[in-house]
Design an enzyme around this catalytic site. Structure first.
Site, PDB file in Angstrom:
ATOM      1  N   GLN A 299      -4.365  -1.909   9.860  1.00 29.75           N
ATOM      2  CA  GLN A 299      -4.311  -3.209   9.192  1.00 29.75           C
ATOM      3  C   GLN A 299      -4.839  -4.307  10.110  1.00 29.75           C
ATOM      4  O   GLN A 299      -4.471  -4.382  11.281  1.00 29.75           O
ATOM      5  CB  GLN A 299      -2.858  -3.510   8.765  1.00 29.75           C
ATOM      6  CG  GLN A 299      -2.704  -4.767   7.925  1.00 29.75           C
ATOM      7  CD  GLN A 299      -3.388  -4.662   6.562  1.00 29.75           C
ATOM      8  OE1 GLN A 299      -3.452  -3.592   5.965  1.00 29.75           O
ATOM      9  NE2 GLN A 299      -3.918  -5.775   6.075  1.00 29.75           N
TER      10      GLN A 299
ATOM     11  N   LYS B 217       0.843  -1.205   0.000  1.00 28.50           N
ATOM     12  CA  LYS B 217       0.000   0.000   0.000  1.00 28.50           C
ATOM     13  C   LYS B 217       0.876   1.252   0.000  1.00 28.50           C
ATOM     14  O   LYS B 217       0.583   2.229  -0.698  1.00 28.50           O
ATOM     15  CB  LYS B 217      -0.950  -0.014   1.213  1.00 28.50           C
ATOM     16  CG  LYS B 217      -2.044  -1.085   1.100  1.00 28.50           C
ATOM     17  CD  LYS B 217      -2.803  -1.311   2.413  1.00 28.50           C
ATOM     18  CE  LYS B 217      -3.759  -2.490   2.291  1.00 28.50           C
ATOM     19  NZ  LYS B 217      -4.489  -2.788   3.540  1.00 28.50           N
TER      20      LYS B 217
ATOM     21  N   ASP C  90     -10.726   2.690   4.556  1.00 32.78           N
ATOM     22  CA  ASP C  90     -11.101   1.267   4.477  1.00 32.78           C
ATOM     23  C   ASP C  90     -12.618   1.094   4.459  1.00 32.78           C
ATOM     24  O   ASP C  90     -13.124   0.020   4.153  1.00 32.78           O
ATOM     25  CB  ASP C  90     -10.560   0.513   5.705  1.00 32.78           C
ATOM     26  CG  ASP C  90      -9.261  -0.222   5.432  1.00 32.78           C
ATOM     27  OD1 ASP C  90      -9.042  -0.623   4.280  1.00 32.78           O
ATOM     28  OD2 ASP C  90      -8.483  -0.391   6.386  1.00 32.78           O
TER      29      ASP C  90
HETATM   30  N1  GUN Z   1      -7.012  -7.119   6.357  1.00 34.83           N
HETATM   31  C1  GUN Z   1      -7.455  -7.825   5.304  1.00 34.83           C
HETATM   32  N2  GUN Z   1      -7.964  -6.982   4.368  1.00 34.83           N
HETATM   33  C2  GUN Z   1      -7.829  -5.736   4.857  1.00 34.83           C
HETATM   34  C3  GUN Z   1      -8.172  -4.454   4.350  1.00 34.83           C
HETATM   35  O1  GUN Z   1      -8.720  -4.281   3.266  1.00 34.83           O
HETATM   36  N3  GUN Z   1      -7.862  -3.409   5.157  1.00 34.83           N
HETATM   37  C4  GUN Z   1      -7.287  -3.554   6.367  1.00 34.83           C
HETATM   38  N4  GUN Z   1      -7.040  -2.472   7.093  1.00 34.83           N
HETATM   39  N5  GUN Z   1      -6.965  -4.734   6.864  1.00 34.83           N
HETATM   40  C5  GUN Z   1      -7.238  -5.820   6.099  1.00 34.83           C
END
Ligand code: GUN
Length: 294
Positions: A97, A53, A120
């Site tokens: 995350q 990211k 998110d």
């Molecule tokens: N863990 C698995 N997928 C995601 C996501 O799209 N965002 C975040 N923050 N954690 C995740």
């Protein structure tokens, strides 16, 4: 004839290219969109996702920061970091995350992110806005699935869509997006899960099948009908003695066998993964636009 490949890398590149004009426009108003990621603990997959990211942000000229907390960090410590980022005007998007270590409540974490910075789309307010069809942000992975369908010429409009998995991150918000009375949605949606009886009876009816339950190669050829369109959201590591690392990544679908029956199918890797990142960048640009007076 095997089904067409739905190329998530190419489609994600298109989405990212389309953001460039908006990023340039923000620059004329003195804003560089900024994304902050919080990583708690050492989970190697989470570390890799956060790194990807950050790299994608950098490539697009976005500012990005990674806040790393130890695996034994208290919930209070995490909430203090979130408060600090909420108050920082250079930070337009914040993501925490997941998964989080057991001493930290996911609900407390996602509810503490300023809803205007919740790229998110996990905050309860933003989840609710998606459900009622007035999204502030698009939930990244579900929105990525929708873009893959639309841009590969497989609109869900009036189709029977079966989603495997009822997670808050994928299954539930994807069902909400696809069932809206709106262009590019309008599907009849079934969400199947671990308590579903006669699972294959559901999957065999699907015009579009989305696999998002996190079981390696769970969907086999006998579970789908000819001409199905398959989107594989799974990311699973399985042992592979032939691989240098001793393991490799597979999806939730038995790709080669299912592809023989499918009209189109997204691979793993190179399908949904790149789309999730592209939609996250898109949400960060949107957050920056919302925060920048015109
Ligand atoms: N863990 C698995 N997928 C995601 C996501 O799209 N965002 C975040 N923050 N954690 C995740």
């Amino acid at each position: 004839m095997p089904g067409d490949l739905i190329d998530g890398k190419k489609i994600a590149d298109d989405v990212r290219s389309e953001l460039k004009g908006r990023i340039a426009e923000l620059a004329t108003r003195g804003t560089v969109p900024g994304l902050a990621a919080i990583l708690v603990g050492e989970d190697p997959a989470s570390r890799l996702y956060v790194k990807m990211k950050g790299k994608a942000s950098e490539e697009m000229g976005l500012a990005h920061w990674t806040v790393e907390l130890p695996a034994d960090a208290s919930e209070r410590r995490l909430l203090d970091e979130i408060d600090r980022l909420n108050a920082d005007p250079k930070v337009h998007g914040i993501l925490v995350q997941q998964p989080l270590p057991p001493q930290i409540g996911v609900d407390a974490a996602v509810s503490s992110v300023d809803p205007d910075k919740d790229v998110d789309c996990f905050h309860p307010t933003n989840v609710g806005l998606v459900l009622i069809g007035r999204p502030r942000f698009a939930p990244a992975t579900p929105a990525g699935v929708v873009e893959l369908l639309l841009r590969s010429g497989n609109s869900p409009d009036r189709k029977d869509v079966v989603i495997l998995g009822r997670s808050n991150i994928v299954g539930k918000p994807l069902a909400a997006l696809l069932m809206q009375k709106a262009r590019g949605a309008n599907a009849t949606v079934t969400v199947a899960h671990s308590a579903t009886r006669e699972l294959a009876a559901h999957t065999r009816r699907a015009d579009i099948l989305v696999a998002a339950m996190g079981s390696p190669r769970f969907v086999t050829a006998d579970m789908v009908r000819d001409g199905v369109v398959v989107i594989d959201v799974g990311i699973n590591r399985i042992p592979d003695p032939k691989a240098k690392s001793g393991s490799r990544t597979v999806g939730d679908v038995d790709f080669d066998a299912v592809r023989r029956k499918a009209k189109a199918i997204s691979p793993v890797p190179g399908g949904v993964g790149p789309m999730t990142i592209a939609m996250l960048l898109s949400n960060t640009v949107r957050a920056a636009e919302m925060a920048t007076p015109s």
